[in-house]
Motif scaffolding. Structure first.
Motif, mmCIF file in Angstrom:
data_model
loop_
_atom_site.group_PDB
_atom_site.id
_atom_site.type_symbol
_atom_site.label_atom_id
_atom_site.label_comp_id
_atom_site.label_asym_id
_atom_site.label_seq_id
_atom_site.Cartn_x
_atom_site.Cartn_y
_atom_site.Cartn_z
ATOM 1 N N ILE A 59 0.834 -1.203 0.000
ATOM 2 C CA ILE A 59 0.000 0.000 0.000
ATOM 3 C C ILE A 59 0.869 1.253 0.000
ATOM 4 N N LEU A 60 1.963 1.228 0.753
ATOM 5 C CA LEU A 60 2.842 2.390 0.836
ATOM 6 C C LEU A 60 3.432 2.742 -0.525
ATOM 7 N N GLU A 61 3.877 1.751 -1.268
ATOM 8 C CA GLU A 61 4.422 2.027 -2.607
ATOM 9 C C GLU A 61 3.402 2.740 -3.478
ATOM 10 N N SER A 62 2.191 2.250 -3.446
ATOM 11 C CA SER A 62 1.116 2.844 -4.233
ATOM 12 C C SER A 62 0.792 4.256 -3.746
ATOM 13 N N TRP A 63 0.788 4.464 -2.420
ATOM 14 C CA TRP A 63 0.496 5.786 -1.862
ATOM 15 C C TRP A 63 1.560 6.793 -2.273
ATOM 16 N N LYS A 64 2.825 6.378 -2.284
ATOM 17 C CA LYS A 64 3.906 7.287 -2.695
ATOM 18 C C LYS A 64 3.688 7.779 -4.121
ATOM 19 N N GLU A 65 3.248 6.878 -4.997
ATOM 20 C CA GLU A 65 2.947 7.274 -6.373
ATOM 21 C C GLU A 65 1.765 8.240 -6.410
ATOM 22 N N GLN A 76 2.021 22.517 -10.719
ATOM 23 C CA GLN A 76 1.756 23.001 -12.071
ATOM 24 C C GLN A 76 0.452 23.785 -12.182
ATOM 25 N N SER A 77 -0.411 23.664 -11.209
ATOM 26 C CA SER A 77 -1.730 24.264 -11.300
ATOM 27 C C SER A 77 -1.840 25.518 -10.442
ATOM 28 N N GLN A 78 -2.627 26.441 -10.925
ATOM 29 C CA GLN A 78 -2.859 27.683 -10.189
ATOM 30 C C GLN A 78 -4.246 27.741 -9.558
ATOM 31 N N THR A 79 -5.079 26.735 -9.831
ATOM 32 C CA THR A 79 -6.444 26.799 -9.322
ATOM 33 C C THR A 79 -6.698 25.734 -8.265
ATOM 34 N N ALA A 80 -7.462 26.116 -7.271
ATOM 35 C CA ALA A 80 -7.842 25.183 -6.219
ATOM 36 C C ALA A 80 -8.649 24.035 -6.805
ATOM 37 N N GLN A 81 -9.524 24.341 -7.753
ATOM 38 C CA GLN A 81 -10.385 23.310 -8.306
ATOM 39 C C GLN A 81 -9.574 22.187 -8.957
ATOM 40 N N SER A 82 -8.545 22.536 -9.722
ATOM 41 C CA SER A 82 -7.770 21.477 -10.388
ATOM 42 C C SER A 82 -6.989 20.640 -9.380
ATOM 43 N N VAL A 83 -6.491 21.255 -8.320
ATOM 44 C CA VAL A 83 -5.755 20.502 -7.300
ATOM 45 C C VAL A 83 -6.720 19.613 -6.515
ATOM 46 N N ILE A 84 -7.845 20.164 -6.125
ATOM 47 C CA ILE A 84 -8.837 19.380 -5.378
ATOM 48 C C ILE A 84 -9.353 18.243 -6.247
ATOM 49 N N ARG A 85 -9.560 18.503 -7.525
ATOM 50 C CA ARG A 85 -10.012 17.452 -8.447
ATOM 51 C C ARG A 85 -8.984 16.333 -8.533
ATOM 52 N N CYS A 86 -7.720 16.700 -8.603
ATOM 53 C CA CYS A 86 -6.652 15.708 -8.660
ATOM 54 C C CYS A 86 -6.641 14.857 -7.380
ATOM 55 N N VAL A 87 -6.744 15.512 -6.222
ATOM 56 C CA VAL A 87 -6.767 14.778 -4.953
ATOM 57 C C VAL A 87 -7.952 13.818 -4.944
ATOM 58 N N PHE A 88 -9.114 14.319 -5.313
ATOM 59 C CA PHE A 88 -10.328 13.502 -5.357
ATOM 60 C C PHE A 88 -10.135 12.274 -6.261
ATOM 61 N N ASP A 89 -9.677 12.511 -7.480
ATOM 62 C CA ASP A 89 -9.497 11.422 -8.440
ATOM 63 C C ASP A 89 -8.474 10.400 -7.958
ATOM 64 N N ARG A 90 -7.368 10.881 -7.423
ATOM 65 C CA ARG A 90 -6.314 9.962 -6.965
ATOM 66 C C ARG A 90 -6.770 9.175 -5.731
#
Length: 173
Positions: A59-65, A76-90
């Motif tokens: 699980i740790l290996e996968s979490w690091k990725e 790379q992103s300047q918007t909260a929405q794109s960062v939050i979307r990335c967190v959500f998706d990941r």
């Protein structure tokens, strides 16, 4: 003289991941991983003190990725929405990848004792890329906890983002 096997720790983790995905937490054993890698059970214990330690390493290996991807998008992103979307998706992808562990009641009982400790670390790691959109650490940690809770509860991204956008606006104002 004992035989030297190249990258044995990586091979053990890969075999454990394969067995977890294929058969689930309860079916995967140290013995089955050893057999899958063509080594003795004792050899596996040279690398991992228990089944739980082996699973945690998977699980740790996968979490690091996962967290590396989140940090890259955050940089790379300047918007909260794109960062939050990335967190959500990941987070969704991570949960799906490890559902055979997260959804197994016997795994839940084994890992329950360490949940609180690792949950705090996880929340802090998720909060880190959100900090640039928050006025203080509390707001970043709150947003991270909200993302963790509501993503794992199966909420829709737009629902989550709508609430978090309001929290971030209030925190920034």
């Amino acid at each position: 003289m004992p035989k030297i096997i190249e990258n044995l720790e990586s091979r053990l983790i890969a075999e454990a991941k394969r067995q977890l995905e294929q058969s689930g937490y309860s079916a995967m054993t140290i013995r089955s991983v050893a057999k899958g890698c063509g080594v003795g059970v004792g050899t596996v214990y040279n690398y991992f003190s228990s089944k739980e330690a082996l699973v945690a390493s998977c699980i740790l290996e996968s979490w690091k990725e996962c967290i590396a991807t989140i940090h890259t998008v955050s940089q790379q992103s300047q918007t909260a929405q794109s960062v939050i979307r990335c967190v959500f998706d990941r987070l969704l992808q991570f949960a799906e990848e490890h559902w055979t562990v997260f959804g197994d009641p016997s795994a839940a009982s084994v890992f329950a004792g360490s949940f609180s400790h690792y949950h705090k670390i996880l929340r802090a790691q998720i909060a880190d890329p959100l900090r640039k959109f928050c006025k203080d650490d509390f707001t970043a940690e709150f947003a991270a906890e909200s993302l963790l809770t509501w993503t794992m509860a199966g909420k829709d991204f737009n629902e989550i983002y709508g609430v978090l956008a309001n929290i971030l606006k209030t925190a920034v104002s």
